[in-house]
Design an enzyme around this catalytic site. Structure first.
Site, PDB file in Angstrom:
ATOM      1  N   ASP A   1     -70.331   6.132  34.962  1.00 16.25           N
ATOM      2  CA  ASP A   1     -68.652   5.852  35.012  1.00 16.25           C
ATOM      3  C   ASP A   1     -68.134   6.785  34.263  1.00 16.25           C
ATOM      4  OD1 ASP A   1     -69.602   4.262  32.579  1.00 16.25           O
ATOM      5  OD2 ASP A   1     -68.858   2.230  33.655  1.00 16.25           O
TER       6      ASP A   1
ATOM      7  N   GLU B   1     -82.998   0.687  27.778  1.00 18.19           N
ATOM      8  CA  GLU B   1     -82.546   1.100  26.447  1.00 18.19           C
ATOM      9  C   GLU B   1     -83.581   0.819  25.262  1.00 18.19           C
ATOM     10  OE1 GLU B   1     -78.794  -0.981  26.172  1.00 18.19           O
ATOM     11  OE2 GLU B   1     -77.835  -0.029  27.803  1.00 18.19           O
TER      12      GLU B   1
ATOM     13  N   GLU C   1     -76.152   4.421  36.254  1.00 18.89           N
ATOM     14  CA  GLU C   1     -74.959   3.600  35.932  1.00 18.89           C
ATOM     15  C   GLU C   1     -73.782   4.343  35.709  1.00 18.89           C
ATOM     16  OE1 GLU C   1     -75.726   0.797  32.822  1.00 18.89           O
ATOM     17  OE2 GLU C   1     -77.842   0.635  33.530  1.00 18.89           O
TER      18      GLU C   1
ATOM     19  N   HIS D   1     -72.928   6.694  31.115  1.00 18.94           N
ATOM     20  CA  HIS D   1     -71.690   6.000  30.993  1.00 18.94           C
ATOM     21  C   HIS D   1     -70.944   7.214  29.789  1.00 18.94           C
ATOM     22  CE1 HIS D   1     -72.479   2.063  32.531  1.00 18.94           C
ATOM     23  NE2 HIS D   1     -73.623   2.131  31.657  1.00 18.94           N
TER      24      HIS D   1
ATOM     25  N   ASN E   1     -85.257   3.398  31.890  1.00 21.50           N
ATOM     26  CA  ASN E   1     -83.718   3.480  31.899  1.00 21.50           C
ATOM     27  C   ASN E   1     -82.998   3.491  30.418  1.00 21.50           C
ATOM     28  OD1 ASN E   1     -81.374   3.940  33.876  1.00 21.50           O
ATOM     29  ND2 ASN E   1     -80.552   1.905  33.128  1.00 21.50           N
TER      30      ASN E   1
END
Ligand code: XIL
Length: 677
Positions: free
Chosen positions: A443, A334, A441, A412, A377
């Site tokens: 979801d 990030e 990651e 996400h 990432n």
């Protein structure tokens, strides 16, 4: 914005009623092969109402006075009163040793009322555990407002993941030392539903494309969670145990208990490991940014040198410890802020060290494990502005020789956002750079804005989520040649960070429900024709099913050393086929047939002959019949059309006896296919 909960094992910021409702809510009508099990009734392990006039095993954490009291009672005529507290973290405590089983999720509940005249405060239910004398503190509930004028319930869940020699539940306040009444304490658990063993493994279905991973916590690698994990996933990412606050909480003092447990579990079970994460602006202890005198660093040359030396030492130690075991590292997490002209987040790292924090971290990681693949990432990499800024940074640093091997897309996302096209563009953007790409990651929240909150995930959202998993995984499968792994941020809906981010509410973003049973999201990946209601109302994928090379790059008509086409005519075979046994055990096996149409096909039947009395038990991505040795599979509604040079895959479970040989005579629409090895 992200909450920092590094100490906690797990808590669920919702009431018991909501918890139980959420469990019950996952009992969708039976899917074809997998009746979702109903949650059982809770079993109460401890129940303390203090009516017998004893403290029932409760005492103070320190030298508080603890006695039963008739001054207030939520039920009956007595409660427990704790007075004489001298610190906010002191309070009524009870040992749970001998009452708690590792890996079982317990619901804890206590009613709290402050003694008459005390000012309002905030309280929570916490757990202290000690292993070999070293204490750790977990929060079972969030902070709840409590008063002297009424009773308030504190409730949450707790799963013990460690071997302990000391374990207590206690009530503490956020500040102040008011005298506290507690009453009607209970600890209960819901007996676990067995995991389903009659459904395909996600990792087998995706094996032709990429490993499929999940984030893990210490509780994921024990009991039924571990069984579910091993059954369906081929890769893991420790969700918190490798972050800086977990591994180096104080300067030079490293702690690897949870990280070692995760890595050992993965190695023992043959799982790939993603290391997450070395450098992040969250979950980094404040000492990292303190100068030599212990004050917050300002941007001086001396502080920059100190910070870079801390990065060097941290990265070398952590990466070096797992050299040869952790295959991929999120070296930096990030760092992009698309609202800055230069695209760089104004983190403490950047403010003090400029881009050198990245150069140092990547180089130190490369030196510590030259074989590990190093990733940068980030989230929202589908947003064009953010994606482009990330692209520019990665190309500039790589041009300088900074060893960045890959880009991680967190993913996400939610059931409405982003579009398939935007997700596709996120991947294709980075292809010309020649970097590896991973989804790290993923979801899919059932919520589309922060104002929504459902105690129970609505069925239509879960179904929509199933199609979203189908469509987004479809993008990744189409680009499998550019993507080396896909990881979901959690195993099942009983443990998701989205329960507390961006607001506290029950979310359900993963493939398995709170009882570890397969959801429509699972079927979206494994066999979308089995999403509930798929036959009547399947939204079509918004993706143009563009033809693309197969993940293995072997679908061009000329590719592959073939054992020889089985058709005998002059025309070239109109299809290629690869038959693979993906798993085999005594009496049973799992296989898959990948067929590439060399000209467009609209509606298809795939046939083959099984040797030695093999019998099909179950098949996905199509509808099968077997007559004697002859198997015929017709397309599902969603994979009816196969564009030219595109592939359809069916997977199956079957039984065998004698010798488990390969299928023969594979045809697509009655035309023999070229057989690929
Ligand atoms: C989350 C964890 O899942 C939580 O348990 C923790 O409290 C906060 O961090 N992006 C990331 C992950 O890169 O590290 C975050 O993980 C989720 C968002």
């Amino acid at each position: 914005m992200r909450a920092k909960h590094w100490r906690r094992t797990k808590w669920t910021p919702i009431g018991v009623a909501a918890l139980l409702a959420a469990s019950a809510a996952v009992a969708l009508p039976p899917l074809l092969l997998t009746p979702a099990a109903q949650a059982a009734d809770p079993v109460v392990v401890l129940s303390h109402g203090f009516e017998d006039g004893t403290t029932q095993g409760w005492g103070g954490r320190s030298a508080e006075t603890v006695a039963t009291s008739t001054a207030a009672a939520r039920t009956g005529s007595r409660s427990l009163l704790v007075s004489g507290r001298t610190a906010s973290w002191q309070g009524p405590a009870r040992s749970l040793l001998g009452s708690v089983e590792k890996g079982t999720r317990y619901t804890l509940s206590a009613w709290v009322r402050l003694a008459a005249g005390e000012p309002a405060a905030q309280a929570r239910l916490s757990v202290e555990r000690r292993t070999a004398g070293t204490p750790s503190y977990d929060q079972a509930t969030g902070n709840v407002n409590v008063t002297a004028t009424g009773w308030t319930q504190l409730t949450g869940s707790y799963t013990l993941a460690h071997d302990v020699d000391f374990l207590t539940a206690y009530v503490e306040t956020v500040s102040g030392t008011s005298a506290i009444h507690i009453d009607d304490f209970t600890m209960s658990y819901v007996p676990a539903t067995p995991i389903q063993t009659n459904i395909p493994a996600v990792k087998a279905v995706l094996a032709p494309y990429f490993p499929i991973g999940t984030a893990i916590s210490p509780t994921t690698i024990i009991g039924q969670h571990a069984q579910l994990l091993n059954r369906h996933f081929s890769s893991v990412t420790p969700g918190n145990s490798l972050k800086w606050d977990a591994t180096e909480p104080a300067a030079g003092s490293f702690r690897f208990t949870d990280a070692d447990a995760a890595v050992n579990f993965a190695v023992a079970n043959g799982l790939e490991i993603r290391g997450h994460t070395l450098i992040w602006h969250q979950q980094t202890p404040s000492w990292v940014f303190a100068d030599a005198a212990g004050n917050p660093m300002t941007a001086t040359a001396a502080n920059k040198a100190l910070l870079l030396s801390r990065i060097e030492s941290h990265v070398s130690t952590v990466v070096g410890r797992y050299r040869g075991k952790i295959k991929y590292w999120d070296v930096a997490n990030e760092v992009i802020d698309e609202n800055q002209a230069d695209g760089l987040r104004r983190s403490r790292w950047f403010e003090i060290a400029g881009l050198d924090f990245l150069r140092t971290a990547f180089r130190a990681a490369r030196a510590a494990d030259p074989a590990a693949r190093l990733f940068i990432n980030d989230y929202n990499t589908n947003v064009p502005a953010k994606r482009d800024k990330l692209f520019n940074l990665v190309s500039a640093l790589r041009a300088e020789g900074v060893p960045i091997d890959g880009v991680g897309h967190q993913m996400h996302v939610n059931i409405d956002w982003p579009s398939v096209a935007e997700t596709e563009a996120m991947i294709t953007k980075f292809v010309p750079l020649g970097v590896d790409q991973q989804v790290t990651e993923m979801d899919i929240s059932i919520y589309t804005n922060t104002g929504e909150s459902f105690p129970t995930p609505p069925r239509d959202r879960l179904i929509k989520q199933g199609y979203r998993y189908r469509d987004l995984m479809g993008v990744f499968k189409r680009h499998a040649d550019a993507i080396s792994s896909v990881t979901l941020w959690g195993l099942a809906d009983d443990d998701t960070w989205l329960d507390s981010f961006p607001v506290a509410r029950k979310d359900a973003p993963l493939l398995f429900d709170t009882e570890l049973q397969a959801k429509p999201a699972y079927w979206g990946i494994v066999d979308p024709s089995r999403i509930e209601g798929a036959a009547s109302a399947s939204p079509t994928a918004s993706a143009a099913p563009t033809a693309s090379a197969s993940p293995t790059g072997n679908t061009s008509p000329t590719a592959g050393a073939s054992p020889g086409p089985t058709n005998t005519g002059q025309a070239p075979p109109p299809c290629q086929v690869r038959y693979t046994v993906t798993g085999q055990w005594q009496g049973g096996f799992q296989g898959e047939v990948r067929v590439t149409a060399l000209a467009p096909v609209n509606g298809w039947t795939l046939r083959w002959t099984f040797p030695n009395g093999q019998r099909l038990d179950q098949l996905w991505n199509g509808t099968a019949t077997q007559t004697g040795a002859a198997v015929a599979v017709t397309n599902a509604s969603w994979n009816r059309s196969i564009p030219a040079n595109s592939t359809a895959t069916v997977g199956f479970l079957a039984s065998w006896a004698g010798t488990n040989g390969p299928a023969a005579d594979i045809t697509l629409n009655n035309a023999a296919c070229q057989r690929l090895p």
